[in-house]
Design an enzyme around this catalytic site. Sequence first.
Site, PDB file in Angstrom:
ATOM      1  CG  HIS A 139      -1.610  -1.100   1.365  1.00 31.86           C
ATOM      2  ND1 HIS A 139      -2.895  -1.296   0.668  1.00 31.86           N
ATOM      3  CD2 HIS A 139      -1.580  -2.215   2.245  1.00 31.86           C
ATOM      4  CE1 HIS A 139      -3.623  -2.410   0.995  1.00 31.86           C
ATOM      5  NE2 HIS A 139      -2.879  -3.094   2.018  1.00 31.86           N
ATOM      6  CG  ASP A 142      -2.220  10.660  -4.597  1.00 32.91           C
ATOM      7  OD1 ASP A 142      -2.081  11.789  -4.385  1.00 32.91           O
ATOM      8  OD2 ASP A 142      -2.466  10.183  -5.656  1.00 32.91           O
ATOM      9  CG  HIS A 144      -6.484  14.282  -4.370  1.00 34.19           C
ATOM     10  ND1 HIS A 144      -7.335  14.094  -4.973  1.00 34.19           N
ATOM     11  CD2 HIS A 144      -5.406  13.178  -4.649  1.00 34.19           C
ATOM     12  CE1 HIS A 144      -7.310  13.002  -5.570  1.00 34.19           C
ATOM     13  NE2 HIS A 144      -6.453  12.100  -5.333  1.00 34.19           N
ATOM     14  CG  HIS A 179      -6.288   8.084  -3.633  1.00 30.73           C
ATOM     15  ND1 HIS A 179      -5.764   7.265  -4.338  1.00 30.73           N
ATOM     16  CD2 HIS A 179      -6.312   9.118  -4.123  1.00 30.73           C
ATOM     17  CE1 HIS A 179      -5.319   7.874  -5.521  1.00 30.73           C
ATOM     18  NE2 HIS A 179      -5.879   9.028  -5.468  1.00 30.73           N
ATOM     19  CB  CYS A 180      -4.202   3.028  -1.139  1.00 33.14           C
ATOM     20  SG  CYS A 180      -2.785   2.008  -1.433  1.00 33.14           S
ATOM     21  CG  HIS A 189      -5.168  -1.209  -3.040  1.00 29.24           C
ATOM     22  ND1 HIS A 189      -4.101  -1.248  -1.988  1.00 29.24           N
ATOM     23  CD2 HIS A 189      -4.861  -2.091  -4.005  1.00 29.24           C
ATOM     24  CE1 HIS A 189      -3.440  -2.404  -2.292  1.00 29.24           C
ATOM     25  NE2 HIS A 189      -4.056  -2.872  -3.361  1.00 29.24           N
ATOM     26  CG  MET A 194      -6.598   1.596   1.737  1.00 29.28           C
ATOM     27  SD  MET A 194      -5.236   0.766   1.196  1.00 29.28           S
ATOM     28  CE  MET A 194      -4.174   1.404   2.195  1.00 29.28           C
ATOM     29  CG  HIS A 299     -30.927  17.435  -1.603  1.00 27.80           C
ATOM     30  ND1 HIS A 299     -31.296  18.523  -1.995  1.00 27.80           N
ATOM     31  CD2 HIS A 299     -31.952  16.964  -0.871  1.00 27.80           C
ATOM     32  CE1 HIS A 299     -32.589  18.989  -1.825  1.00 27.80           C
ATOM     33  NE2 HIS A 299     -33.064  17.893  -0.995  1.00 27.80           N
ATOM     34  CD  GLU A 323     -32.419  22.778  -6.076  1.00 30.88           C
ATOM     35  OE1 GLU A 323     -32.494  23.908  -6.877  1.00 30.88           O
ATOM     36  OE2 GLU A 323     -33.088  21.892  -5.863  1.00 30.88           O
ATOM     37  CB  THR A 324     -28.431  19.403  -5.181  1.00 30.97           C
ATOM     38  OG1 THR A 324     -29.785  19.051  -4.566  1.00 30.97           O
ATOM     39  CG2 THR A 324     -27.710  18.061  -5.642  1.00 30.97           C
TER      40      THR A 324
HETATM   41 CU   LIG Z   1      -3.779   0.032  -0.480  1.00 30.87          CU
END
Ligand SMILES: [Cu+2]
Length: 384
Positions: A139, A142, A144, A179-180, A189, A194, A299, A323-324
């Site tokens: 594993h 990452d 962002h 995330h992985c 993954h 993950m 929403h 609203e959304t």
């Molecule tokens: Cu992973």
Amino acid sequence: MTNNMQMTRRTMLTGAAVAGALTPIIVASNVANADDAHSTQALKSSKKPAVDLSKLPREKVELVKPPFVHAHDQKAKGGPKIKEFTLTIQEKKMVLDKEGTEVNAMTFDGSVPGPLMVVHQDDYVELTLVNPETNTMQHNIDFHAATGALGGGALTVVNPGESTVLRFKATKAGVFVYHCAPPGMVPWHVTSGMNGAIMVLPREGLTDGHGKPVVYDKVYYVGEQDFYVPRDANGMFKKYDSPGEAYEDTVAVMKTLTPTHIVFNGAVGALTGDNAMTAKVGETVLIIHSQANRDTRPHLIGGHGEYVWATGKFQNVPDIDQETWFIPGGTAGAAVYTFAQPGIYAYVNHNLIEAFELGAAAHFKVTGDWNDDLMTSVRAPSAS
Ligand SMILES: [Cu+2]
């Protein structure tokens, strides 16, 4: 026996058997990072001079399980800090619904999503990533929110029994997915659970973009997850002993782009009924919502997004009274609402099939006094 089961543990670990488009990049980065005098020298000579961080205060943060979020200041106190976090990767079986449908989930810290981390802009995030020996897979992580090296993915590839420490500077304000992303196995993954999010608050806290502070009383973290569970010849969901055993069938379902489950916080009903999030009339709630793989459209039924950063980036002026709102896959969004009426509110993905049939729904249980001015029953339903 499937081809998958014939794969050796080592081939699974390196991802060679399931090599994808990003593998060469990660392998190249690992080579540059390897214990090789020449490449290490080359890497060092191209580095900017190291910044001395030894004088910066350090703070260890204990993470908590979503939808809850660890205690934090909304306005930063003092200058930048090094915030220390630990995430332990857990491969574990998780039950997705009341029918007992099971997945071999891959998780950060045992929950889907992983915990929400909170820092301030220009703080340093120092993460210890642990892959215990009891796991079966390679594993990494990452972010962002980070800059360079595949968001840290290239520097954090850990086999079972290994750990690593990554530090990055949180230069951008906002909520960001982590995330992985291991070589050759990224979407598997991510869709095995993950992923999570980090919130990088502006040092002065949130504002409405016109100088007015936006202060919240509570914050909740909703992580939306699409799962792709294989079925047997009779249409029943299959169970597997390990992630590796489920790999081949799961990828086949993934390629249909048709999830079998779309859930909030790891299971159908994880945030409804007795597990509902709570608030009081007059309380301002910040809702963080991430989807690491797929688009979504939150929403609040009977309420609004009064300030919404749909793509989660706090230096942008928030949208008002939504609203959304639309959160593209691979993004974490943020919405603020001050509850004005008591009752049960459903918070859903407003693709209502995904909410009602597949599981993407949560509840807020709000206590307080009803405001007749905002709404009243003029005549209750009756035969007229
Ligand atoms: Cu992973």
